[in-house]
Scaffold this motif. Structure first.
Motif, PDB file in Angstrom:
ATOM      1  N   LEU A  56       0.849  -1.135   0.089  1.00 35.36           N
ATOM      2  CA  LEU A  56       0.099  -0.227   0.092  1.00 35.36           C
ATOM      3  C   LEU A  56       0.876   1.162   0.120  1.00 35.36           C
ATOM      4  CD1 LEU A  56      -2.892  -0.957   2.746  1.00 35.36           C
ATOM      5  CD2 LEU A  56      -2.638  -1.325   0.240  1.00 35.36           C
ATOM      6  N   LYS A  57       0.673   2.107  -0.755  1.00 39.01           N
ATOM      7  CA  LYS A  57       1.216   3.633  -0.730  1.00 39.01           C
ATOM      8  C   LYS A  57       0.773   4.185   0.726  1.00 39.01           C
ATOM      9  CE  LYS A  57       1.075   4.525  -5.712  1.00 39.01           C
ATOM     10  NZ  LYS A  57       0.965   5.531  -6.643  1.00 39.01           N
ATOM     11  N   ALA A  66      -3.033   3.914   1.247  1.00 39.78           N
ATOM     12  CA  ALA A  66      -4.115   3.484   0.421  1.00 39.78           C
ATOM     13  C   ALA A  66      -3.833   2.727  -0.770  1.00 39.78           C
ATOM     14  CB  ALA A  66      -4.967   4.801  -0.331  1.00 39.78           C
ATOM     15  N   SER A  67      -4.511   2.012  -1.560  1.00 42.64           N
ATOM     16  CA  SER A  67      -4.333   1.312  -2.795  1.00 42.64           C
ATOM     17  C   SER A  67      -4.802   1.837  -4.097  1.00 42.64           C
ATOM     18  CB  SER A  67      -4.830  -0.177  -2.595  1.00 42.64           C
ATOM     19  OG  SER A  67      -6.287  -0.010  -2.811  1.00 42.64           O
ATOM     20  N   GLU A 139     -10.255  -1.545  -3.467  1.00 42.07           N
ATOM     21  CA  GLU A 139      -9.860  -0.324  -3.057  1.00 42.07           C
ATOM     22  C   GLU A 139      -9.697  -0.356  -1.486  1.00 42.07           C
ATOM     23  OE1 GLU A 139     -10.316   4.296  -3.191  1.00 42.07           O
ATOM     24  OE2 GLU A 139     -11.948   3.211  -4.206  1.00 42.07           O
ATOM     25  N   VAL A 140      -8.575   0.148  -0.947  1.00 41.62           N
ATOM     26  CA  VAL A 140      -8.064  -0.097   0.622  1.00 41.62           C
ATOM     27  C   VAL A 140      -8.041   1.185   1.031  1.00 41.62           C
ATOM     28  CG1 VAL A 140      -7.049  -1.264   2.149  1.00 41.62           C
ATOM     29  CG2 VAL A 140      -7.671  -2.355   0.301  1.00 41.62           C
ATOM     30  N   PRO A 153       1.997   1.010  11.242  1.00 41.12           N
ATOM     31  CA  PRO A 153       3.154   0.165  11.180  1.00 41.12           C
ATOM     32  C   PRO A 153       3.641   0.098   9.760  1.00 41.12           C
ATOM     33  CG  PRO A 153       0.893  -1.130  11.371  1.00 41.12           C
ATOM     34  CD  PRO A 153       0.612   0.351  11.331  1.00 41.12           C
ATOM     35  N   GLU A 154       5.024  -0.334   9.862  1.00 39.45           N
ATOM     36  CA  GLU A 154       5.673  -0.497   8.413  1.00 39.45           C
ATOM     37  C   GLU A 154       5.053  -1.857   7.766  1.00 39.45           C
ATOM     38  OE1 GLU A 154       9.885  -0.196   9.241  1.00 39.45           O
ATOM     39  OE2 GLU A 154       9.794   1.653   9.979  1.00 39.45           O
ATOM     40  N   GLY A 155       5.520  -1.808   6.537  1.00 38.80           N
ATOM     41  CA  GLY A 155       5.107  -2.833   5.479  1.00 38.80           C
ATOM     42  C   GLY A 155       3.657  -3.133   5.392  1.00 38.80           C
ATOM     43  N   LEU A 156       3.098  -2.089   5.385  1.00 38.75           N
ATOM     44  CA  LEU A 156       1.320  -2.324   4.831  1.00 38.75           C
ATOM     45  C   LEU A 156       1.414  -2.888   3.517  1.00 38.75           C
ATOM     46  CD1 LEU A 156      -0.075   0.953   6.352  1.00 38.75           C
ATOM     47  CD2 LEU A 156      -0.586  -1.250   7.307  1.00 38.75           C
TER      48      LEU A 156
END
Length: 768
Positions: A56-57, A66-67, A139-140, A153-156
Motif C-alpha cells: 500500500l502507498k 491507500a491502494s 480499494e483499500v 506500522p511499516e510494511g503495510l
C-alpha cells in the motif's frame, strides 16, 4: 467489454498461485457420513488457495495508506497486514470491492484492526480477514488514529485470497492483462505498482524458546492416530509463498488422551471435509501444556455475513490460508468454526477430541479452546442455529474436563495484557473468567461483537443446562376447569422450552412422579393413559449434560361418570311477537356433574351451546308442528348425558272463543289469520278452553288501548293494561304455565277503562 489491467498479477505469479479451481460441489459442503459418535467425515479433496499481495502507498507522514481503485484477478477474501506481528493499527482500516464480472462496488467495509498476536513465530501482524465474495476489483484505505502510535506500522500491504471452489463470473489466468483499444493500459486501472509477494512461511521444528504470548512453543510433530485431519501429501511443486520446509526427523509426540465427556459430541466437518490443503501446514500439532481445556473463548471472524452456507467451507479455507500463508502461523488459529447455518468445522489439527493448542486468545491459549462464528456480530445477533452449535461444542469440550459451562474459572496470563473494557494485568496474573467468555474479556478487541457478546449468557445457559423455559402448554384429551384438568383416561401433554432441541437429551412425561413416557429431545408432546383418580402430571427435561428440569405438576382427574339432568328439559310459552311460524318459547333445564360440568348443547331443532351455569334459553317454534328439543350435557372429561322434550304450539283464533257482550271483528294483514276482535263494552268477555301446559294471550296494542281482567280456571289471575306508546300487533302480553298438561280455561274481561276502554285481542296460543 471495458478495458481492465489486472493489478497484482506479477505477485500472483511470484506466489505460484494455482490456476486450477475445484468446483464448489466437491468440497463446498460436508460430503461424509455421520457416525454414531457424531463425527462427520469429509470426502473432499484438498483445495489450493491462491494468495496475492500488494504493498500500500503510505502518505501523510506515515499516517495514511491507500491502494486506489484497482482491477485485480478474482479473489473472495482480503486482509491488510504489516511487518511487525506485535504491532496493531490504532485507527481505521477500510476496504471495498467490486463483484466479479460486474461494475457493482460494495459499501466500505471496516476491518477489525487486529487479528490478535497469534502465536510465537508469526511472520506478520494483520487485520482479521474479511470475506467479500467473488470480486475482481478492490480499494483499500488506512488511517492512523491512535495516540500511542501516531503512525501506521511499516510494511503495510493488501493480501487477497482466492480460497478455491468458488465460481466467479470472471476467472482469468494469473498473468492475464487486458489492454484498451490502443494497446495502452486502461486509465481506470491506475498505474501498476510493485507488489510484495506473500512471505514464505518456514515452520521447521525448533528447540523450545521463551514464549512471550503465553502459548508455549509447539514443537511436537505428528498427528495422533485419532485425529480428524489426516496429513495430505505435499504437492510436487508447492507454491513458492507456502513451500513447506524440508523434511527432518521429528521427535515422538506425547499425545494427550481424549477423555469422555458428560455431553455428546456434535457432528463436526473435519478438515478434509472443508478442503484443507495440509501441505501448507506441515508442522505437527501442539497440545495444551496442562492437557486440559479450562475455558472456551468465543470469537467472530469479523467478516461479512452475506456468505451463503454453501460458501462457508470456502470461507474457512480463506481464513486458513490467511493465517498460515499471510500471517505465518503454523495452522488456522481457531479450534472450531461455526457457520450461520450451524455447521461445525474442525479448525486447528490435532484431533477435535484432544486438548489442541490454538492461536486465538493471546496470553490464554494454553488453557482454552477457541470457537469462532463466521461473520461479524457487532450490530447483528448470531443465528439460533449458530449459537446452538457453539453451545454443543462448548458443552462437549468442557464436559471432557469436568468444567461447568455456566461457572467461572481461573486462568494464568501468559503475558501482560488489557481487555476491551480497560482491565489490565501482568504476566503470570491469576484472572477469573466465565468458563465461556468472549475474546474481548482477555484481549483488547471488539471480538466477538457487541450483539454476540450480549448473547453469551444465553449460550452459557444452553451449554450448561438444565433445560430452560420448560413449561406444560396443553393437556389434550382433557377439559380444564380452573387449574384442574379432567379426562376419561387418555391425554396428550404438550410442552415448550427455550433451550434448543439439539441440547436436550430427552423428555420424560411423569405421572405421580413415575415415568409414563419418554421422547426425543426434539419432541414437544407425549401421550399417557391414566387410571381413574386424581394425578399429578409433569414433564422432565434431561439436558445433554445430564442435568434435569421439571415443570410444575398439573392436576389431572381421570373419571368416567356421566353428568345428570337434575331438572329435565321443559318448554313454556313466553311473551313476545307471535307469528304462525315463530311462537316465542322458553326451554328450561338443569344439569350437574360429580366432577365438573363443561357445557350443555342443544342439538335439535337448532344447534346452540350453553355454559355450565345456564339453565334456560329463549327460542321460537312453528305453530301446529310437533317439535323435539334435544340437549346433551358434557363434563370436562368428555362424559355425556342426553335428554329431550317435545311440544306443539297451537294458536286459537278469537273465533274459537265463547263470547259475551259486544265484539267487533276487525280485518288486517297485521292480525293473526287476518282478523281480530275488539270491544269497548265493559264486562264483555271471551273464553277459550284447551288442554295443555302453557298459555299466552295475544293482543294488539296502541296508545288508546284499555285494560282487561284475566281469569284462569274461574279465578282472577291478573289485570293487564294494553296501552303502548307504539303500535304493536300479535303481542303475547301475558303467559301462564303449569307443571303438567291439563284442561284449562282462560277468560278475558273488558274493564272499560275511562277514556280508552277498547281492547283488541288476536287470539290465544297454548302449548300441547
Amino acid at each position: 467489454m471495458r478495458s481492465r489491467r489486472i493489478w497484482g498479477t506479477a505477485a500472483a505469479v511470484a506466489a505460484g498461485v494455482s490456476g486450477v479451481l475445484v468446483l464448489q460441489g466437491v468440497v463446498g459442503s460436508p460430503t461424509g457420513s455421520s457416525g454414531d459418535d457424531g463425527r462427520t467425515g469429509g470426502a473432499g479433496e484438498p483445495v489450493t488457495a491462491g494468495v496475492r499481495s500488494a504493498a500500500l502507498k503510505v502518505a501523510d507522514g506515515g499516517r495514511s495508506a491507500a491502494s486506489g481503485k484497482r482491477d485485480v484477478a478474482p479473489f473472495s477474501m482480503l486482509g491488510v497486514t504489516w511487518s511487525d506481528p506485535s504491532a496493531r493499527v490504532e485507527g481505521t482500516v477500510e476496504a471495498r470491492t467490486r463483484a466479479a464480472g460486474t461494475d457493482t462496488w460494495s459499501n466500505w467495509l471496516v476491518l477489525d484492526g487486529d487479528s490478535g498476536q497469534g502465536e510465537s513465530g508469526a511472520g506478520r501482524g494483520g487485520t482479521e480477514p474479511a470475506w467479500v465474495g467473488p470480486s475482481d476489483g478492490v480499494e483499500v484505505r488506512v488511517r492512523a488514529g491512535g495516540k500511542s502510535s501516531p503512525v501506521l506500522p511499516e510494511g503495510l500491504r493488501l493480501d487477497m485470497i482466492d480460497p478455491g471452489g468458488v465460481t466467479t463470473a470472471r476467472m482469468e489466468p494469473a498473468a492475464f492483462t487486458e489492454d484498451g483499444p490502443t494497446g495502452e493500459p486502461s486509465a481506470s486501472a491506475g498505474p501498476a505498482e510493485p507488489v510484495t509477494p506473500a512471505p514464505e512461511v518456514t515452520q521447521t521444528p525448533a528447540e523450545p524458546a521463551p514464549e512471550p504470548t503465553g502459548t508455549r512453543s509447539e514443537t511436537a510433530t505428528g498427528v495422533p492416530p485419532t485425529s480428524a485431519a489426516p496429513s495430505a501429501p505435499a504437492p510436487a511443486s508447492p507454491p513458492a509463498s507456502s513451500a513447506p520446509p524440508s523434511a527432518s526427523p521429528a521427535p515422538t509426540v506425547s499425545v494427550p488422551p481424549a477423555p469422555p465427556s458428560t455431553a455428546p459430541r456434535p457432528p463436526i466437518t473435519d478438515r478434509a471435509g472443508w478442503g484443507a490443503d495440509e501441505s501448507i501446514s506441515p508442522e505437527a500439532p501442539g497440545y495444551l501444556p496442562g492437557g486440559k481445556v479450562r475455558a472456551v473463548v468465543v470469537h467472530h471472524t469479523a467478516e461479512s455475513n452475506s456468505y451463503t452456507c454453501d460458501q462457508a467451507p470456502a470461507v474457512v479455507r480463506g481464513i486458513y490460508a490467511y493465517h498460515v500463508r499471510t500471517l505465518g502461523w503454523k495452522d488456522i488459529g481457531y479450534n472450531f468454526l461455526v457457520d450461520k447455518c450451524g455447521r461445525i468445522y474442525e479448525g486447528r489439527k490435532g484431533g477435535v477430541d484432544r486438548p489442541v493448542m490454538g492461536a486465538h486468545a493471546y496470553g490464554f491459549n494454553a488453557e482454552t479452546t477457541g470457537i469462532s462464528i463466521l461473520g461479524t456480530y457487532t450490530d447483528t445477533a448470531a443465528s439460533t442455529a449458530a449459537l446452538t452449535s457453539v453451545a454443543r461444542v462448548a458443552a462437549w469440550k468442557l464436559g471432557q474436563y469436568g468444567v461447568n459451562p455456566a461457572g467461572t474459572v481461573t486462568l494464568t496470563a501468559g503475558d501482560a495484557g488489557r481487555s476491551h473494557s480497560g482491565k489490565t494485568w501482568a504476566k503470570g496474573a491469576r484472572l477469573s473468567f466465565p468458563a465461556i467468555h468472549g475474546h474481548r474479556d482477555g484481549y483488547n478487541t471488539q471480538c466477538p461483537g457487541n450483539r454476540l457478546y450480549g448473547q453469551l449468557p444465553t449460550l452459557r445457559t444452553w451449554a450448561a443446562g438444565p433445560v430452560s423455559g420448560l413449561a406444560v402448554t396443553s393437556v389434550a384429551g382433557a377439559g380444564q376447569s380452573g387449574t384442574t384438568y379432567y379426562t376419561k383416561a387418555a391425554v396428550t401433554v404438550g410442552w415448550k422450552a427455550s433451550t434448543p432441541a439439539a441440547l436436550v437429551s430427552r423428555y420424560e412425561l411423569l405421572v405421580d412422579g413415575k415415568v409414563a413416557a419418554t421422547t426425543a429431545g426434539s419432541a414437544a408432546s407425549a401421550k399417557a393413559t391414566l387410571a381413574p383418580g386424581t394425578h399429578a402430571v409433569a414433564v422432565r427435561a434431561v439436558h445433554v449434560s445430564g442435568r434435569t428440569a421439571t415443570t410444575a405438576a398439573a392436576t389431572v382427574v381421570a373419571e368416567t361418570t356421566a353428568p345428570t339432568f337434575t331438572t329435565k328439559p321443559n318448554l313454556a310459552l313466553r311473551t313476545g311477537t307471535v307469528n304462525t311460524g315463530a311462537v316465542p318459547v322458553t326451554l328450561k333445564w338443569k344439569a350437574a356433574d360429580a366432577a365438573a360440568l363443561k357445557e350443555v348443547k342443544l342439538t335439535r331443532p337448532v344447534a346452540k351451546t350453553y355454559g355450565p351455569t345456564t339453565t334456560s334459553a329463549s327460542h321460537t317454534a312453528a305453530s301446529g308442528t310437533a317439535t323435539t328439543w334435544s340437549l346433551t350435557a358434557r363434563d370436562q372429561a368428555g362424559n355425556t348425558a342426553t335428554a329431550s322434550v317435545a311440544g306443539t304450539p297451537v294458536i286459537l283464533q278469537e273465533s274459537a272463543a265463547k263470547k259475551s257482550g259486544t265484539w267487533t271483528t276487525k280485518s288486517s294483514s297485521s292480525y293473526l289469520g287476518g282478523k281480530s276482535s275488539s270491544s269497548s263494552a265493559r264486562s264483555a268477555s271471551l273464553t277459550w278452553t284447551f288442554t295443555g301446559r302453557s298459555a299466552a294471550w295475544i293482543v294488539s296494542r296502541a296508545a288508546t288501548s284499555g285494560q282487561a281482567h284475566i281469569y284462569v280456571d274461574g279465578t282472577k289471575a291478573a289485570t293487564v293494561d294494553l296501552k303502548s306508546s307504539t303500535t304493536k300487533y300479535r303481542d303475547a302480553i301475558w303467559t301462564r304455565t303449569w307443571s303438567t298438561s291439563g284442561k284449562h280455561t282462560v277468560k278475558i274481561v273488558v274493564v272499560g277503562t275511562s277514556g280508552r276502554p277498547a281492547i283488541t285481542t288476536d287470539g290465544l296460543v297454548y302449548l300441547k
